[in-house]
Design an enzyme around this catalytic site. Structure first.
Site, PDB file in Angstrom:
ATOM      1  N   ARG A   1      34.854  25.353  60.100  1.00 54.39           N
ATOM      2  CA  ARG A   1      34.517  24.066  60.061  1.00 54.39           C
ATOM      3  C   ARG A   1      33.813  23.416  61.432  1.00 54.39           C
ATOM      4  O   ARG A   1      34.186  24.054  62.517  1.00 54.39           O
ATOM      5  CB  ARG A   1      35.995  23.303  59.922  1.00 54.39           C
ATOM      6  N   VAL A   2      32.801  22.623  61.292  1.00 57.66           N
ATOM      7  CA  VAL A   2      32.203  21.771  62.276  1.00 57.66           C
ATOM      8  C   VAL A   2      32.345  20.434  62.021  1.00 57.66           C
ATOM      9  O   VAL A   2      32.625  20.020  60.960  1.00 57.66           O
ATOM     10  CB  VAL A   2      30.901  22.262  62.784  1.00 57.66           C
ATOM     11  N   SER A   3      32.636  19.499  62.957  1.00 60.23           N
ATOM     12  CA  SER A   3      32.765  18.041  62.534  1.00 60.23           C
ATOM     13  C   SER A   3      31.728  17.420  62.362  1.00 60.23           C
ATOM     14  O   SER A   3      31.766  16.352  61.687  1.00 60.23           O
ATOM     15  CB  SER A   3      33.458  17.710  64.134  1.00 60.23           C
ATOM     16  N   THR A   4      30.544  17.770  62.845  1.00 63.20           N
ATOM     17  CA  THR A   4      28.973  16.983  62.470  1.00 63.20           C
ATOM     18  C   THR A   4      28.138  17.829  61.831  1.00 63.20           C
ATOM     19  O   THR A   4      28.204  19.124  62.072  1.00 63.20           O
ATOM     20  CB  THR A   4      28.720  16.077  63.733  1.00 63.20           C
TER      21      THR A   4
ATOM     22  N   GLN B   1      26.139  20.050  64.740  1.00 60.66           N
ATOM     23  CA  GLN B   1      27.025  21.081  65.068  1.00 60.66           C
ATOM     24  C   GLN B   1      26.638  22.633  64.229  1.00 60.66           C
ATOM     25  O   GLN B   1      26.368  22.155  63.153  1.00 60.66           O
ATOM     26  CB  GLN B   1      28.392  20.920  65.178  1.00 60.66           C
TER      27      GLN B   1
END
Length: 188
Positions: free
Chosen positions: A7-10, A13
């Site tokens: 998972r990445v937040s944005t 990324q």
């Protein structure tokens, strides 16, 4: 069977390092579930699909604990759900494997430390924002209205014959922006 989660937040990324580490750990790329969303969001489609796919004996492999959950409560809840499905959790960065008693103990310790660290980051951020405000800065997003546009909007705002919808369309701003910048509109 090993199932991976990254998972990445944005959207800007990159999760390539996570995917490479999961693949190097022996996770089939077709069995890696991903999300591009904040960990604070409860509904993460990739994670939901991963949880549906779990079978007894599976192991969920993640790059780092904070990629799975953002709080100790969230992590504990997810691990309980993983264990309820008869599966385990393995974190590559923390070299942690909940299929062993030692791994379960370490999981709880790392989870508490991660939550503590997040609290410290939040405190430092709030202190930095307060210091910036004390110096006269206005942290946050810049106004949609430049000083020049604001002067023009004030003239229109003062004329009750001009509908608010006309002002919002003309200057490409929301009603909320107008009321925040100008306060209540005086009607005659």
């Amino acid at each position: 069977m090993q199932l991976g989660y990254a998972r990445v937040s944005t959207a800007d990324q990159n999760m390539d390092a996570q995917l490479a580490a999961l693949t190097a750990a022996g996770v089939d790329p077709a069995r890696i579930y991903t999300d591009r969303i904040s960990g604070a969001k409860a509904e993460r489609p990739g994670l939901v699909e991963l949880m549906r796919s779990l079978r007894p004996g599976d192991v969920v492999v993640i790059y780092r604990l904070d990629r799975l959950g953002r709080s100790l409560h969230d992590l504990l809840d997810l691990v309980k759900r993983i264990e309820a499905a008869g599966a385990g959790l393995r974190s590559l960065s923390e070299t942690l494997d909940t299929t062993t008693p030692t791994g379960r103990l370490l999981f709880h310790l790392f989870g508490a430390i991660a939550e503590f660290e997040r609290g410290l980051i939040r405190e430092r951020t709030m202190a930095g924002l307060a210091a910036a405000r004390a110096r006269g800065a206005k942290p946050g997003r810049k106004s949609a209205l430049t000083a020049e546009k604001l002067k023009m909007v004030k003239v229109l705002w003062g004329d009750p014959a001009v509908p608010v919808s006309h002002i919002t369309k003309e200057f490409k701003v929301s009603r909320r922006t107008l009321y925040r910048e100008l306060g209540p509109r005086l009607e005659n």
